[in-house]
Design a protein around this motif. Structure first.
Motif, PDB file in Angstrom:
ATOM      1  N   ILE A 134      11.425  21.892  -0.073  1.00 35.48           N
ATOM      2  CA  ILE A 134       9.588  21.452  -0.244  1.00 35.48           C
ATOM      3  C   ILE A 134       9.257  22.086  -0.751  1.00 35.48           C
ATOM      4  O   ILE A 134       8.041  21.591  -0.997  1.00 35.48           O
ATOM      5  CB  ILE A 134       9.138  22.687   1.028  1.00 35.48           C
ATOM      6  CG1 ILE A 134       9.103  24.179   0.865  1.00 35.48           C
ATOM      7  CG2 ILE A 134       9.214  22.980   2.274  1.00 35.48           C
ATOM      8  CD1 ILE A 134       8.300  25.347   1.173  1.00 35.48           C
ATOM      9  N   LEU A 135       9.744  21.557  -2.011  1.00 41.91           N
ATOM     10  CA  LEU A 135       8.785  21.325  -3.956  1.00 41.91           C
ATOM     11  C   LEU A 135       7.610  19.765  -3.749  1.00 41.91           C
ATOM     12  O   LEU A 135       6.731  20.327  -3.902  1.00 41.91           O
ATOM     13  CB  LEU A 135      10.468  20.819  -4.490  1.00 41.91           C
ATOM     14  CG  LEU A 135       9.629  20.340  -5.610  1.00 41.91           C
ATOM     15  CD1 LEU A 135       8.645  22.101  -6.358  1.00 41.91           C
ATOM     16  CD2 LEU A 135      10.769  19.590  -6.702  1.00 41.91           C
TER      17      LEU A 135
ATOM     18  N   GLY B  30       5.250  21.823  -4.556  1.00 35.64           N
ATOM     19  CA  GLY B  30       5.093  21.571  -6.244  1.00 35.64           C
ATOM     20  C   GLY B  30       4.976  23.012  -6.760  1.00 35.64           C
ATOM     21  O   GLY B  30       5.270  23.049  -8.643  1.00 35.64           O
ATOM     22  N   GLY B  31       5.666  24.091  -6.621  1.00 34.35           N
ATOM     23  CA  GLY B  31       5.596  24.935  -7.197  1.00 34.35           C
ATOM     24  C   GLY B  31       4.525  25.908  -7.676  1.00 34.35           C
ATOM     25  O   GLY B  31       4.207  26.699  -8.516  1.00 34.35           O
TER      26      GLY B  31
ATOM     27  N   SER C 142       6.739  30.195  -7.948  1.00 31.77           N
ATOM     28  CA  SER C 142       5.361  31.032  -7.343  1.00 31.77           C
ATOM     29  C   SER C 142       5.672  32.245  -7.166  1.00 31.77           C
ATOM     30  O   SER C 142       6.146  32.350  -6.202  1.00 31.77           O
ATOM     31  CB  SER C 142       4.190  30.415  -6.795  1.00 31.77           C
ATOM     32  OG  SER C 142       3.005  31.148  -6.293  1.00 31.77           O
TER      33      SER C 142
ATOM     34  N   CYS D 284       6.139  31.716  -3.479  1.00 34.55           N
ATOM     35  CA  CYS D 284       6.475  31.250  -3.135  1.00 34.55           C
ATOM     36  C   CYS D 284       7.273  31.659  -2.033  1.00 34.55           C
ATOM     37  O   CYS D 284       7.556  31.074  -0.270  1.00 34.55           O
ATOM     38  CB  CYS D 284       7.658  31.174  -3.711  1.00 34.55           C
ATOM     39  SG  CYS D 284       9.193  30.372  -3.255  1.00 34.55           S
TER      40      CYS D 284
HETATM   41  S1  SF4 Z   1       7.586  27.947  -5.601  1.00 34.53           S
HETATM   42 FE1  SF4 Z   1       8.882  28.304  -3.437  1.00 34.53          FE
HETATM   43  S2  SF4 Z   1       8.430  27.454  -1.820  1.00 34.53           S
HETATM   44 FE2  SF4 Z   1       7.758  26.583  -3.852  1.00 34.53          FE
HETATM   45  S3  SF4 Z   1       8.780  25.083  -4.462  1.00 34.53           S
HETATM   46 FE3  SF4 Z   1       9.150  26.176  -5.641  1.00 34.53          FE
HETATM   47  S4  SF4 Z   1      11.123  27.642  -4.692  1.00 34.53           S
HETATM   48 FE4  SF4 Z   1      10.332  26.350  -3.014  1.00 34.53          FE
END
Ligand code: SF4
Length: 341
Positions: free
Chosen positions: A293-294, A298-299, A316, A319
């Motif tokens: 789900i990037l 988008g992190g 994040s 996450c």
């Molecule tokens: S923070 Fe988590 S949900 Fe978001 S892109 Fe990175 S791994 Fe995926």
């Protein structure tokens, strides 16, 4: 550091931004925020907005993010004249807003903010001026009650922000990095939102749904489009996004900052250091780079990736929350398509 910007700094900003607009094809938007930008007073605000609007046509949105307390008809007339919209920060109903938004008198600001919103709503140019609400999520609040409250305020839209925090200092209301208090709260909000036949637009959910359905958004902390924020401080010094301050002292400063009054904005944004700062938006952790789900998450926002030692090279801190929310969002969309197939 000047508490307020001088007129010479304002002139330099307008000049530099006009040069930037001439130089690049990409449009940009300008947000006056604080502290509290309306502390500047009506006269100076008019001076600044007139300069900016004379330099940039209306394809360049200008807005003010305010706590709403100092909104007056005079301020709104100035904003209307200079085609500048106004968004108000309020976290929800009185009990929730007044938990963290405290005025100089040590009392909650709720009543004053709502009064400011009422003045905004009743202005003759409110349809242009009223840019909606911005709320910081308190996961201990009742998501349905918050949604109903914002609908009662007749806001044109609302946006929600996750609280500041990172892997070293967890956001308030999050028990562990893997807990999902915010994801659960957002899921409740999503359910109320999708079940409302006359919904109040919620930007963060609309943007996520849009990306989930194959679109793109250009917004900090969402999706994988490049997005950059530069801050011009009251003394004219160019800074990184001020939310980075929550990571470590000085995280919002460039090593070789320039002052906008030096007239070298174009050189600065072409510099290696500015480019490195922009690249920080792109997630770098392996988990994010492999994440299905990037393109939606988008992190997350850069500040939420910080961890002492590993610095920003992490997913994040939200996450688990994001994963839960996107999973629930996907299921709800699938159900919707099944029902309507
Ligand atoms: S923070 Fe988590 S949900 Fe978001 S892109 Fe990175 S791994 Fe995926």
């Amino acid at each position: 550091m000047e508490k307020q910007m001088t007129e010479s700094t304002m002139v330099a900003i307008a000049k530099s931004l006009a040069e930037l607009a001439d130089f690049q094809n990409q449009k940009f938007s300008i947000v006056l925020h604080g502290g509290e930008p309306l502390l500047i007073g009506a006269k100076k605000l008019d001076f600044l907005l007139s300069l900016l609007r004379d330099s940039l046509n209306e394809e360049y949105p200008i807005s003010i993010q305010t706590n709403g307390i100092l909104i007056t008809s005079e301020i709104l007339d100035i904003c209307s004249k200079n085609r500048t919209s106004v968004a108000v920060s309020i976290d929800g109903y009185k009990e929730i807003n007044d938990r963290f938004r405290i005025g100089h008198n040590n009392k909650g600001t709720f009543d004053q903010v709502v009064k400011g919103i009422d003045i905004l709503k009743s202005h003759s140019d409110h349809e242009f001026l009223n840019a909606g609400l911005l709320a910081v999520i308190d996961p201990s609040s009742d998501a349905e009650k918050i949604y109903s409250f914002f609908k009662e305020l007749e806001a044109p839209s609302v946006d929600f922000l996750y609280k500041d925090g990172n892997h070293t200092i967890l956001p308030l209301g999050k028990a562990t990095v893997n807990s999902t208090e915010y994801g659960e709260w957002m899921t409740k909000l999503l359910n109320v939102y999708l079940n409302d036949k006359n919904p109040l637009p919620i930007r963060i959910l609309d943007d996520m749904l849009k990306v989930l359905l194959g679109g793109t958004v250009s917004k900090e902390g969402m999706g994988i489009t490049d997005y950059g924020i530069a801050i011009i401080d009251t003394n004219g010094v160019i800074m990184k996004n001020d939310t980075l301050k929550s990571s470590f002292d000085g995280a919002d400063k460039f090593k070789k900052p320039i002052n906008i009054k030096d007239g070298k904005l174009l050189d600065f944004i072409a510099s290696k250091e500015f480019n490195e700062y922009r690249q920080m938006q792109r997630p770098s952790s392996e988990k994010c780079l492999d994440c299905p789900i990037l393109d939606i998450c988008g992190g997350g926002m850069i500040l939420h990736r910080w961890k002492d030692g590993a610095q920003f090279n992490n997913p994040s801190v939200y996450c688990s929350d994001q994963q839960l929310l996107v999973e629930n969002m996907s299921q709800l969309i699938s159900k919707f398509y099944q029902v309507n197939a």
